[in-house]
Scaffold this motif. Sequence first.
Motif, PDB file in Angstrom:
ATOM      1  N   ARG A 114      66.482  10.133  26.065  1.00 58.69           N
ATOM      2  CA  ARG A 114      66.901   8.810  26.540  1.00 58.69           C
ATOM      3  C   ARG A 114      66.067   7.783  25.796  1.00 58.69           C
ATOM      4  NH1 ARG A 114      69.560   5.866  30.240  1.00 58.69           N
ATOM      5  NH2 ARG A 114      70.497   7.670  31.231  1.00 58.69           N
ATOM      6  N   THR A 115      66.734   6.938  25.005  1.00 57.11           N
ATOM      7  CA  THR A 115      66.019   5.994  24.148  1.00 57.11           C
ATOM      8  C   THR A 115      65.606   4.749  24.927  1.00 57.11           C
ATOM      9  OG1 THR A 115      67.933   4.698  23.444  1.00 57.11           O
ATOM     10  CG2 THR A 115      67.487   6.735  22.219  1.00 57.11           C
ATOM     11  N   ASP A 116      64.801   3.914  24.280  1.00 51.52           N
ATOM     12  CA  ASP A 116      64.382   2.629  24.859  1.00 51.52           C
ATOM     13  C   ASP A 116      65.561   1.721  25.185  1.00 51.52           C
ATOM     14  OD1 ASP A 116      61.740   2.971  25.018  1.00 51.52           O
ATOM     15  OD2 ASP A 116      61.210   1.951  23.170  1.00 51.52           O
ATOM     16  N   THR A 176      64.723  14.196  28.054  1.00 51.06           N
ATOM     17  CA  THR A 176      65.153  14.316  29.456  1.00 51.06           C
ATOM     18  C   THR A 176      65.767  15.681  29.775  1.00 51.06           C
ATOM     19  OG1 THR A 176      67.259  13.278  28.846  1.00 51.06           O
ATOM     20  CG2 THR A 176      65.549  11.839  29.764  1.00 51.06           C
ATOM     21  N   ASP A 217      68.163   2.783  26.627  1.00 52.73           N
ATOM     22  CA  ASP A 217      68.841   3.476  27.734  1.00 52.73           C
ATOM     23  C   ASP A 217      70.094   4.208  27.277  1.00 52.73           C
ATOM     24  OD1 ASP A 217      66.962   2.713  29.628  1.00 52.73           O
ATOM     25  OD2 ASP A 217      67.921   0.787  29.947  1.00 52.73           O
ATOM     26  N   GLU A 218      70.046   4.752  26.076  1.00 53.36           N
ATOM     27  CA  GLU A 218      71.171   5.542  25.571  1.00 53.36           C
ATOM     28  C   GLU A 218      70.756   7.012  25.525  1.00 53.36           C
ATOM     29  OE1 GLU A 218      74.287   5.667  21.791  1.00 53.36           O
ATOM     30  OE2 GLU A 218      72.392   4.598  21.572  1.00 53.36           O
ATOM     31  N   GLU A 219      71.634   7.889  26.025  1.00 54.31           N
ATOM     32  CA  GLU A 219      71.375   9.337  25.955  1.00 54.31           C
ATOM     33  C   GLU A 219      71.832   9.837  24.586  1.00 54.31           C
ATOM     34  OE1 GLU A 219      70.162  11.501  28.275  1.00 54.31           O
ATOM     35  OE2 GLU A 219      69.976  10.181  30.005  1.00 54.31           O
ATOM     36  N   THR A 233      68.058  16.566  24.774  1.00 52.85           N
ATOM     37  CA  THR A 233      68.563  15.206  25.023  1.00 52.85           C
ATOM     38  C   THR A 233      67.410  14.229  25.134  1.00 52.85           C
ATOM     39  OG1 THR A 233      70.426  16.168  26.248  1.00 52.85           O
ATOM     40  CG2 THR A 233      70.057  13.807  26.513  1.00 52.85           C
ATOM     41  N   GLY A 245      61.910   7.236  22.568  1.00 48.35           N
ATOM     42  CA  GLY A 245      62.556   7.670  23.798  1.00 48.35           C
ATOM     43  C   GLY A 245      61.776   8.787  24.455  1.00 48.35           C
TER      44      GLY A 245
END
Length: 737
Positions: free
Chosen positions: A636-638, A624, A640-642, A634, A621
């Motif tokens: 943001r993973t591949d 962000t 799309d989860e924070e 924080t 990720g």
Amino acid sequence: MAVVEGVLERITYANEENGYTVARVDTGRGAGDLLTVVGSLLGAQAGESLRMEGRWGSHPQYGKQFTVENYTTVLPATIQGIRRYLGSGLIKGIGPRIAERIVAHFGTDTLDVIEQEPGRLIEVEGLGPKRTKLIGAAWEEQKAIKEVMVFLQGVGVSTSIAVRIYKKYADASISVVRNQPYRLAADVWGIGFLTADRIAQAVGIPHDSPDRVKAGLQYALSQSSDQGHCFLPEEQLIGDAVKLLQVDTGLVIDCLGELAGEEEGVVREQVPGPEGGSPVTAVYLVPFHRAELSMSGQLLRLLRSDEDRMPAFRDVDWDRALGWLRGRTGAELAPEQEEAVKLALTRKVAVLTGGPGCGKSFTVRSIVELARAKGAQVILAAPTGRAAKRLAELTGAEASTVHRLLELKPGGDAAYDRDRPLDADLVVVDEASMLDLLLANKLVKAVPPGAHLLFVGDVDQLPSVGAGEVLRDLLAEGGPVPAVRLTRIFRQAQQSGVVTNAHRINSGSPPLTQGLKDFFLFVEDDTEEAGRLTVDVAARRVPAKFGLDPRRDVQVLAPMHRGPAGAGTLNGLLQQAITPARPELPEKRFGGRTFRVGDKVTQIRNNYDKGANGVFNGTVGVVTALDPDEQHLTVRTDEDEEVGYDFDELDELAHAYAMTIHRSQGSEYPAVVIPVTTSAWMMLQRNLLYTAVTRAKKLVVLVGSRKALGQAVRTVSAGRRCTALDHRLGGHRPPQF
């Protein structure tokens, strides 16, 4: 012994392992004159007032310094000291700005108010009840951690590990460390047997204690599982343990016998020897033995089930079905692809394997199209977020990671299993070479009776990071699982230098490195220069020539982590090139790494408590947000989860501008840059290079020496992993040449 008092201004060096620290201390002499202190300042934080006992000395290069033997924290008494102490980031929720406000309001009474009447913090402008409560709790936790640290300082435990011990055991920390130190190795991530053994020695546990020997045996098995083995032959395990523990062989044999009788100890079982040799006594850690038995049992049940959730394909007119498919996709299936389609739709468990450009993806799409045309409920999954996204794009259907599909819960249990199976008629798992035994077992358990299960993957790639060799075991000779291996390279794929060279490498021929538009070799024999050139190619040359984003589209894949051209060094250099420090941007230094907003990072352990369904080893990720006051970062993973990380959890993250080839499995990138140097000689093997090259969609750049490249192409991986899944399924793996 001399005594020095002062405020810790900054830590210039800290060894996370042994607590050795070099720091600068303000002793109040004015004129900005800071004293260098060295020694074990375990747990001390910038801004704290310290009372240090030690000896004066002189360093030939750095001059006068004070060597600390031990220290105590003294709460500051002046307004300036209190402000600096609170603003140091020591107490979660209080950064420099809030510290300024609190001290302006309460003056020299500030620390007494936080200690005795934390509710009064609400009087400070901008501090609501929620923040006030958090600050009070953080202060109490910090005090408790300090007590534990004072004790652990005497047994040489680093700050980050001391915090983790406290989080695990809270008030029982000192009792566990003193009386059951080997529990730490099993319970606390980041503490292996060697650290627990050092602590045990410090608290007086004898060298030949049975507890020590049993912990050492379990550690040896755990180490072997990290190398991919599900068990060790008994003789090898005993030899490894004697060497590790430096105790008598008889004592190790006795303790192994006791462990085999304990519920959560080990399991001993006779299994066939390697390559059909005489049987060996295999010693398993309990979870791996259970998983092998469970997975083989469930696969055989699926294969033998009379139920069929896709009965329409038993007597389908294949000429008509394939004609319909041709009209739908606009392309003809090759004979071996047709065979794979029929196999997946008529047999309960099947395997589809083959290299790049051989049409695995189109075959999977065809299988899914036909199944859905007959109203089948199709579930698509892959081990990583990137692979799942690719599978979804390919089929036009939803796909998820295996973890998300099974809804893994804290502790690692799945929401779906034999008692609550998935609602599926066909389950397709892509990138199956990545599946380790434990995850594959969880998945197979969740497939309902009568459903069809298709494993898709390239068996010539590296095996999984975790223990097991699942895809290879499923393909064992004489086994019950039918399989198709696609071998024909399609014409459009033949025009790709990446595909052509992948197959050349896999067959033992050197790659073509001249005259291609998508495959290059930059020759550099010196390893350090090769490292620097790798960074220049990845961060500047490739993005400029091909219009690619260096963070999103270009991935450096190194054979190993260490060394001048290893992933560790390259990450530091790539970070400087791609996400350099900027005065206006906050950053956090932790354990030798500096984290910044925009950094590309990867998770380095399975953590079932993070995110919606856990965050897993290898998840990538981008950082962000980074909040020094809240001590929170924080990502943001591949997928799309924070996902949030407290600063004391940052040892779960590593930078991912460069990563080892092992960690890249299951992912694809537009461009891949691979340093191939003689310093990684022991790691240079054909399946390693093949795996790295097959990660690239459009472009491969090799950087390094022809000698190292030749070594990688020539060297076939030595030996197989110790697994018995093939034996339990009734097959056997042929010798590897």
